[in-house]
Structures are given as structure tokens and as C-alpha cells.
Design a protein around this motif. Sequence first.
Motif, PDB file in Angstrom:
ATOM      1  N   ALA A 198       0.767  -1.203  -0.015  1.00  0.00           N
ATOM      2  CA  ALA A 198      -0.061   0.005   0.046  1.00  0.00           C
ATOM      3  C   ALA A 198       0.912   1.037  -0.186  1.00  0.00           C
ATOM      4  O   ALA A 198       0.120   2.458  -0.326  1.00  0.00           O
ATOM      5  CB  ALA A 198      -1.041  -0.033   1.427  1.00  0.00           C
TER       6      ALA A 198
ATOM      7  N   ILE B 295      -1.432  -4.456   5.828  1.00  0.00           N
ATOM      8  CA  ILE B 295      -2.309  -4.150   7.157  1.00  0.00           C
ATOM      9  C   ILE B 295      -3.104  -2.945   7.248  1.00  0.00           C
ATOM     10  O   ILE B 295      -3.919  -2.703   7.936  1.00  0.00           O
ATOM     11  CB  ILE B 295      -1.359  -4.293   8.267  1.00  0.00           C
TER      12      ILE B 295
ATOM     13  N   PRO C 167      18.313  -3.181  -0.091  1.00  0.00           N
ATOM     14  CA  PRO C 167      18.494  -1.790  -0.423  1.00  0.00           C
ATOM     15  C   PRO C 167      19.223  -1.217   1.037  1.00  0.00           C
ATOM     16  O   PRO C 167      18.939  -1.595   1.981  1.00  0.00           O
ATOM     17  CB  PRO C 167      17.148  -1.257  -0.344  1.00  0.00           C
TER      18      PRO C 167
ATOM     19  N   THR D 193      11.284   6.706   2.650  1.00  0.00           N
ATOM     20  CA  THR D 193       9.679   5.993   2.665  1.00  0.00           C
ATOM     21  C   THR D 193       9.391   6.564   4.262  1.00  0.00           C
ATOM     22  O   THR D 193      10.085   6.827   4.953  1.00  0.00           O
ATOM     23  CB  THR D 193       9.547   4.500   2.346  1.00  0.00           C
TER      24      THR D 193
ATOM     25  N   ILE E 119       8.813   4.573   6.412  1.00  0.00           N
ATOM     26  CA  ILE E 119       9.609   3.444   7.359  1.00  0.00           C
ATOM     27  C   ILE E 119      10.894   4.217   8.022  1.00  0.00           C
ATOM     28  O   ILE E 119      11.218   3.976   9.157  1.00  0.00           O
ATOM     29  CB  ILE E 119      10.033   2.079   6.827  1.00  0.00           C
ATOM     30  N   THR E 120      11.741   4.997   7.113  1.00  0.00           N
ATOM     31  CA  THR E 120      12.739   5.875   7.394  1.00  0.00           C
ATOM     32  C   THR E 120      12.473   6.582   8.615  1.00  0.00           C
ATOM     33  O   THR E 120      13.331   7.294   9.452  1.00  0.00           O
ATOM     34  CB  THR E 120      13.700   6.430   6.380  1.00  0.00           C
TER      35      THR E 120
HETATM   36  N1  LIG Z   1      13.070   2.375   3.057  1.00  0.00           N
HETATM   37  C1  LIG Z   1      14.169   2.205   3.434  1.00  0.00           C
HETATM   38  O1  LIG Z   1      15.328   2.713   3.533  1.00  0.00           O
HETATM   39  C2  LIG Z   1      14.530   0.310   3.314  1.00  0.00           C
HETATM   40  C3  LIG Z   1      15.987   0.031   3.179  1.00  0.00           C
HETATM   41  C4  LIG Z   1      16.144  -1.491   3.330  1.00  0.00           C
HETATM   42  C5  LIG Z   1      15.108  -2.310   3.337  1.00  0.00           C
HETATM   43  N2  LIG Z   1      13.858  -1.678   3.266  1.00  0.00           N
HETATM   44  C6  LIG Z   1      12.820  -2.604   3.361  1.00  0.00           C
HETATM   45  O2  LIG Z   1      11.779  -2.293   2.271  1.00  0.00           O
HETATM   46  C7  LIG Z   1      10.683  -2.906   2.571  1.00  0.00           C
HETATM   47  C8  LIG Z   1       9.480  -1.800   2.495  1.00  0.00           C
HETATM   48  O3  LIG Z   1       9.708  -0.629   3.358  1.00  0.00           O
HETATM   49  P1  LIG Z   1       9.285   0.766   2.936  1.00  0.00           P
HETATM   50  O4  LIG Z   1      10.332   1.739   3.067  1.00  0.00           O
HETATM   51  O5  LIG Z   1       8.447   0.707   1.613  1.00  0.00           O
HETATM   52  O6  LIG Z   1       8.403   1.217   4.029  1.00  0.00           O
HETATM   53  P2  LIG Z   1       6.818   1.651   4.319  1.00  0.00           P
HETATM   54  O7  LIG Z   1       6.599   1.602   5.715  1.00  0.00           O
HETATM   55  O8  LIG Z   1       6.466   2.744   3.361  1.00  0.00           O
HETATM   56  O9  LIG Z   1       6.168   0.451   3.816  1.00  0.00           O
HETATM   57  C9  LIG Z   1       5.939  -0.976   4.560  1.00  0.00           C
HETATM   58  C10 LIG Z   1       4.582  -1.364   4.300  1.00  0.00           C
HETATM   59  O10 LIG Z   1       4.417  -2.790   4.909  1.00  0.00           O
HETATM   60  C11 LIG Z   1       3.175  -2.696   5.516  1.00  0.00           C
HETATM   61  N3  LIG Z   1       3.112  -3.617   6.750  1.00  0.00           N
HETATM   62  C12 LIG Z   1       3.815  -3.424   8.056  1.00  0.00           C
HETATM   63  N4  LIG Z   1       3.605  -4.495   8.794  1.00  0.00           N
HETATM   64  C13 LIG Z   1       2.713  -5.225   8.138  1.00  0.00           C
HETATM   65  C14 LIG Z   1       2.119  -6.616   8.457  1.00  0.00           C
HETATM   66  N5  LIG Z   1       2.439  -7.035   9.713  1.00  0.00           N
HETATM   67  N6  LIG Z   1       1.352  -7.048   7.603  1.00  0.00           N
HETATM   68  C15 LIG Z   1       1.204  -6.464   6.302  1.00  0.00           C
HETATM   69  N7  LIG Z   1       1.760  -5.244   5.815  1.00  0.00           N
HETATM   70  C16 LIG Z   1       2.465  -4.737   6.858  1.00  0.00           C
HETATM   71  C17 LIG Z   1       2.982  -1.333   5.975  1.00  0.00           C
HETATM   72  O11 LIG Z   1       1.571  -0.863   6.219  1.00  0.00           O
HETATM   73  C18 LIG Z   1       3.247  -0.527   4.835  1.00  0.00           C
HETATM   74  O12 LIG Z   1       2.533  -0.194   3.781  1.00  0.00           O
HETATM   75  C19 LIG Z   1      10.608  -3.249   4.303  1.00  0.00           C
HETATM   76  O13 LIG Z   1      10.859  -4.867   4.398  1.00  0.00           O
HETATM   77  C20 LIG Z   1      11.758  -2.638   4.676  1.00  0.00           C
HETATM   78  O14 LIG Z   1      12.454  -3.423   5.695  1.00  0.00           O
HETATM   79  C21 LIG Z   1      13.483  -0.404   3.385  1.00  0.00           C
END
Ligand SMILES: NC(=O)c1ccc[n+]([C@@H]2O[C@H](COP(=O)([O-])OP(=O)(O)OC[C@H]3O[C@@H](n4cnc5c(N)ncnc54)[C@H](O)[C@@H]3O)[C@@H](O)[C@H]2O)c1
Length: 256
Positions: free
Chosen positions: A16, A39, A189, A194, A196-197
Amino acid sequence: MYPDLEGKVVFITGGANGIGKAIGEAYGQAKANIVLADINEQALQKTQEAFAQTYGPSMIQTLPMNSTVENDVQHAITNAYKHFGGIDILINNAGVMDNMEAADRVPDDTWEHVFNVNVTGTMRVTRKMLELFQQQQQGVIVNMASITGLTGGRGGLAYTASKHAVVGMTKNIAAHYADQHIRANAIAPSQVPTAITQSGKTPDTYGMKAATKGLNLMPRAGTSEEIAHIALFLGSEHASFLNGAVIPADGGWSAY
Ligand SMILES: NC(=O)c1ccc[n+]([C@@H]2O[C@H](COP(=O)([O-])OP(=O)(O)OC[C@H]3O[C@@H](n4cnc5c(N)ncnc54)[C@H](O)[C@@H]3O)[C@@H](O)[C@H]2O)c1
């Protein structure tokens, strides 16, 4: 660019927002059918509307799903499978961060939450999806690891350990299911701006200082779209000989 993805079905957890949403966009542009399972129901609704407008309502299905809850996972995957008549690609992208706590100060609830979502959730979705992939005798899994899954010092203990587990699961699955034409690879990555950061409400001062020591060596942050391009390649037949690979997506940060 990837004509083999046209008409394929991709199931994206955490689709999402952020990187997951960008991966959905990339697959939409490749004319794949997109299932977003997340979620966050409010964000799902907004993304559903945007995707339906861009790619057509029949190309998109959104499913509320907490990846840590077995019933949710069973229901979402069964529902998507029935809706599109199959699932070809799983993107295990849902994930959460810790507050950068180093080992001597990890709160139990942070450790449990991070492992529950990043490790157990990934296992639950993969386990159910493998039932279908084995029936089909084909399928592709792309796991969202992190550069913290390949290096030691760039995150808190819980997040780092959880992403090492994602790397381990990727290689284990790749090794165990290659004979059944099922591939599993991961993307690692570095920083991508995003939600999360921004999610570490009060980053631990000691852990943050330790984890960012090498930040000046990071050439730049990445974008969600740059990660999505890798996810698209890994899901396509162009990556047919890649299995068990973990691709650092960090502009060369970890190469130094
Ligand atoms: N953004 C970064 O710098 C970065 C770097 C390395 C890895 N990642 C990884 O990339 C992935 C995506 O992260 P992002 O940066 O897009 O963050 P984000 O927070 O924008 O997206 C994460 C998504 O996961 C969903 N989510 C969380 N818990 C959940 C659950 N229990 N069930 C279903 N959905 C759930 C959230 O609602 C959200 O839509 C993650 O696994 C993160 O660890 C991100």
C-alpha cells in the motif's frame, strides 16, 4: 521491456505504501495483474483507487492482511488465487524497523515485533504460497531484505538480525525448490526515503551514532522506483538463472 510479465499475477505484501507500492506501479506498467496485501486498510484503499484509474480496475486487487496472522495470510492468498486463477510472483516486502537499539538495550517488545513482521510474516506468506507454486510447478519469490542483512553495523540489532534471517530464508528456499522451477532472490537496499525511515519515533542515541558512522561513505540514498526496477527484473524471465542471489541496492556503499 518485460513482455513476459504481461498477464502475470504478482502478489505484493506491504504494497500500500513506499517501496511495495512502487513495485506495484512497475508491474502495472508491465501489464501484470497486481495484488496488494497490507495491514493498512486506509492506505490500501487510496492505492487501489489510484491503480484502478491508471491500470484499469480489473488489473488490481487489494486485500487487508496482517502477514503475522496465519488466518489473514491463508484468506488473502486463497482469495487472490481464486480471483486471478493463479499467482506467479510473490514479493515479500512488508517490513518494520526498530529504533536503532544496539544489543545491550533492545526492548523485548521491539525484538518480538520486528521478528514477527520481518521474519515470521515472511515465512507465513512464503509457506502458503509454496503450496500453490508447487501445484503449478513454477513461481518466483522476491524477498525485501536490506543492506543490514548483508552487513553488521548499519542498523539496530533486531532489524539487522531479522534481515539476516530474510537472507537465510531466501537462500534456503532457493536451494530447496529449484527442482520445481521455483526461484527465490532478495534485494538488499540501503536508505530509501519512505515512511519506514521516519518510523523510529525516538531513535536510540547510542545505536544511531554507531549505525551511522559510515554514512558519509554512502554515495546517495536510493528511490523506491530504483528498487522497483530490480524487483521487476527478478520477477521476469530475464532473471531465469538467478536463484538464491541477494542483490545489494546501495549505489556501491557496501562495495567500499
Ligand atoms: N526504506 C528503506 O530505507 C529500506 C531499506 C532497506 C530495506 N527496506 C525494506 O523495504 C520494505 C518496504 O519498506 P518501505 O521503506 O516501503 O516502508 P513503508 O513503511 O513505506 O512500507 C511498509 C509497508 O508494510 C506494511 N506492513 C507493515 N507491517 C505489516 C504486516 N504485519 N502485514 C502486512 N503489511 C504490513 C505497512 O503498512 C506499509 O504499507 C521493508 O521490508 C523494509 O524493511 C526499506
